[in-house]
Design a protein around this motif. Sequence first.
Motif, PDB file in Angstrom:
ATOM      1  N   SER A 124       1.126  -0.791   0.061  1.00  0.00           N
ATOM      2  CA  SER A 124      -0.118  -0.227   0.209  1.00  0.00           C
ATOM      3  C   SER A 124       0.768   1.424  -0.229  1.00  0.00           C
ATOM      4  N   ARG A 125       0.465   2.567  -0.682  1.00  0.00           N
ATOM      5  CA  ARG A 125       1.069   3.536  -1.149  1.00  0.00           C
ATOM      6  C   ARG A 125       0.889   4.202  -0.508  1.00  0.00           C
ATOM      7  N   ASP A 126       1.283   5.298   0.563  1.00  0.00           N
ATOM      8  CA  ASP A 126       1.049   6.713   0.644  1.00  0.00           C
ATOM      9  C   ASP A 126       0.389   7.633  -0.123  1.00  0.00           C
ATOM     10  N   ARG A 158       6.197   7.274  -8.666  1.00  0.00           N
ATOM     11  CA  ARG A 158       7.290   7.589  -9.881  1.00  0.00           C
ATOM     12  C   ARG A 158       6.847   6.713 -11.166  1.00  0.00           C
ATOM     13  N   VAL A 159       6.212   7.023 -12.142  1.00  0.00           N
ATOM     14  CA  VAL A 159       5.391   6.105 -12.838  1.00  0.00           C
ATOM     15  C   VAL A 159       6.613   5.256 -13.651  1.00  0.00           C
ATOM     16  N   THR A 160       6.541   4.161 -14.128  1.00  0.00           N
ATOM     17  CA  THR A 160       6.978   3.848 -14.953  1.00  0.00           C
ATOM     18  C   THR A 160       6.355   2.821 -16.579  1.00  0.00           C
ATOM     19  N   ARG A 161       5.339   2.837 -16.650  1.00  0.00           N
ATOM     20  CA  ARG A 161       4.285   2.486 -17.648  1.00  0.00           C
ATOM     21  C   ARG A 161       3.733   3.874 -18.554  1.00  0.00           C
ATOM     22  N   THR A 162       3.600   3.141 -19.523  1.00  0.00           N
ATOM     23  CA  THR A 162       3.020   3.994 -20.506  1.00  0.00           C
ATOM     24  C   THR A 162       1.505   4.129 -20.046  1.00  0.00           C
ATOM     25  N   VAL A 163       1.443   3.334 -19.922  1.00  0.00           N
ATOM     26  CA  VAL A 163      -0.709   3.244 -19.563  1.00  0.00           C
ATOM     27  C   VAL A 163      -0.499   3.415 -17.756  1.00  0.00           C
ATOM     28  N   ILE A 198     -10.078   2.750 -12.408  1.00  0.00           N
ATOM     29  CA  ILE A 198      -9.193   1.583 -11.850  1.00  0.00           C
ATOM     30  C   ILE A 198      -8.356   2.577 -10.779  1.00  0.00           C
ATOM     31  N   GLY A 199      -7.743   3.260 -11.107  1.00  0.00           N
ATOM     32  CA  GLY A 199      -7.267   4.678 -11.528  1.00  0.00           C
ATOM     33  C   GLY A 199      -5.537   4.166 -10.871  1.00  0.00           C
ATOM     34  N   LEU A 200      -4.914   4.505 -10.345  1.00  0.00           N
ATOM     35  CA  LEU A 200      -3.258   4.258 -10.681  1.00  0.00           C
ATOM     36  C   LEU A 200      -3.191   2.835 -11.391  1.00  0.00           C
ATOM     37  N   VAL A 201      -2.812   2.003 -12.113  1.00  0.00           N
ATOM     38  CA  VAL A 201      -2.323   0.423 -12.735  1.00  0.00           C
ATOM     39  C   VAL A 201      -1.779   0.064 -10.692  1.00  0.00           C
ATOM     40  N   ASP A 202      -0.796   0.700 -10.740  1.00  0.00           N
ATOM     41  CA  ASP A 202       0.708  -0.276 -10.022  1.00  0.00           C
ATOM     42  C   ASP A 202      -0.281  -0.435  -8.374  1.00  0.00           C
TER      43      ASP A 202
END
Length: 606
Positions: free
Chosen positions: A69-71, A77-82, A88-92
């Motif tokens: 779980s993320r604060d 940091r974003v590394t995905r293209t989508v 859903i929101g943030l895929v990760d």
Amino acid sequence: MNTAPAFSPDGTHIAFMSTRGGTPQLWLLPVAGGEARQITNLSQGVGSGAVFSPDGSKIAFTAGPAGTSRDPSAPYRVTRTVWRQDGIGLVDDALQDIYVLDLTTDAEPQRLTSDGWMSSAPKWTPDGQAIVFVAGHNPDSTKPDSRLHRVTLGGEVSDVTGTDDEVVVFTHTVTADGKVVYLTGYEAHTKPGVRPSLYIVDPATGQREKRGADIAGHLGGLMQTDSPSAGFVAGVVGGIVPTEDGTAALLQVQARGAVSLVRIQLSGPERHQVIVTGDRVCTAVGAAGGNVVFAAFGFTEPGDLYVADADGQNERRLTRTNHALLSELALPTVHRLSFRSKDDAEVEGWFLCPADAQLPAPTVLAIHGGPHAAWGYNFGFDSLMFNGAGFGVLQVNHRASTGYGDDFATAIHGDWGNLDYADLMAGVDHAIELGLADADRLGVCGISGGANLTGWVIGHTDRFKAACPENPLFNWISFFGTSDVGAWMGVSELGDTPFELLETYARCSPITYAKNCTTPTLFLQHENDYRCPAEQTEQFYTALRIAGVPAEMLRFPGSSHGGSVIGPIGHRRAQNDALLDWMSRYVLGKEAEVTETVPHIERNSA
């Protein structure tokens, strides 16, 4: 909240999701009586409902990885293209893996996948030794990729789809003999809108066979509806239902504005049988004991269950859920329309005429989304609301609509706003010529792709007194970089990136013509819409405000692209009230008799 009930194979228990303890967990309830007991206790909660193994000893489900779980206030940091997706929101943050719980032991659920894909829709193989599931959001791909993976109970993962090309799987099933049947929504090197393909894969040999060439119509069907049942009917593609012996499967097929049920043979010569048809939208629920259970919907039918023999004979209606309420309402008369567009193409539409209307009636042109979807014999609250207030509702299956062949569905490729707009205006003219629609009292509205065309309409004609675009695509150039599907959709719909086709992107964007608009416009925007981000609405809204055109914007906090259909009830009601108020104010010249559901902010400011 208790959701996603599932019966065990022997019918003695119901597994369901519940938030009664805080995070969603799985619970098991004995049908014979007694208290439900909690069977999972994952710190991250479960993500989807239970799927029993064939012998009922195990349950498959999805859940996110534990301890990640993320604060939400911390940098990330974003590394995905989508990297984010609508709804859903943030895929990760939302990744799901496949888990299995053994009900015969006290062991903790076993996590079978851990690969950075978004896992969903698990289905057991008949021997109970593996699970076939949809794997989306390939972490190494820059294009949409939603394929089928297979994982054994030992955690060995393999690709079932059988191609290295990008593919989007709509729905799948596993037959009694272990074969995997799936329907695609997109395949590399095909134009959006073409008919989906049906494939059968034998995991034992890897052999893949394409079926359904003998079936006329759009496999799956994409029918727009303004009802929460959209997730159950053809508002999204319905499921594939195998017969008990695994030799055939039931599939819904759209032809023009109707959706029928077809039994398709899964081996041998191509062969199919249309078993349930008519002017309605049907979707299969189950096939067992020589019977077929299905749901059916219509313009004034919110949906009920039916049963018929395996060949469709002896159809019986099982439910009349809304019979008492519907019997009290003055329901519209539906006129099917057929007319020619500017290039002599035949176009189909419907005019929903209010009961006891004095014709010609004030009319709202309602434009479906997609654009590769369709209107048809389906239920919609918005349309009936307008009918109840005395408006006629005109629905047109313009070029790009499904159900009329691939040429019709792909006719706007690289040329949005041409033939689709011509079809809509031809439909309006036809309804006026028939004496149904009042040429001096017209409004226009639409969601998503329908909002795109609403913006196009008011930038090219002043014949409409009011407009209500919701969650629009107005600017292809900014959409390319801000939408969760922008990069893929821009290339697939227009032919290349905006860096190579800037003129095409600008020419096909309604924002280019906003300077021509004089139509009073209410913009409806769901703020967590990542499919058609809020910046799309804000551009057009600002253009009209600085030009002095009457324009207001209704915002829906925390709501995604389909919020007015499947979102919070308060949001759905506010959307209905706002549509009726705006059309009444500017088309009829009077305030609508609706309850104020949202406050106006600086309503009369410049």
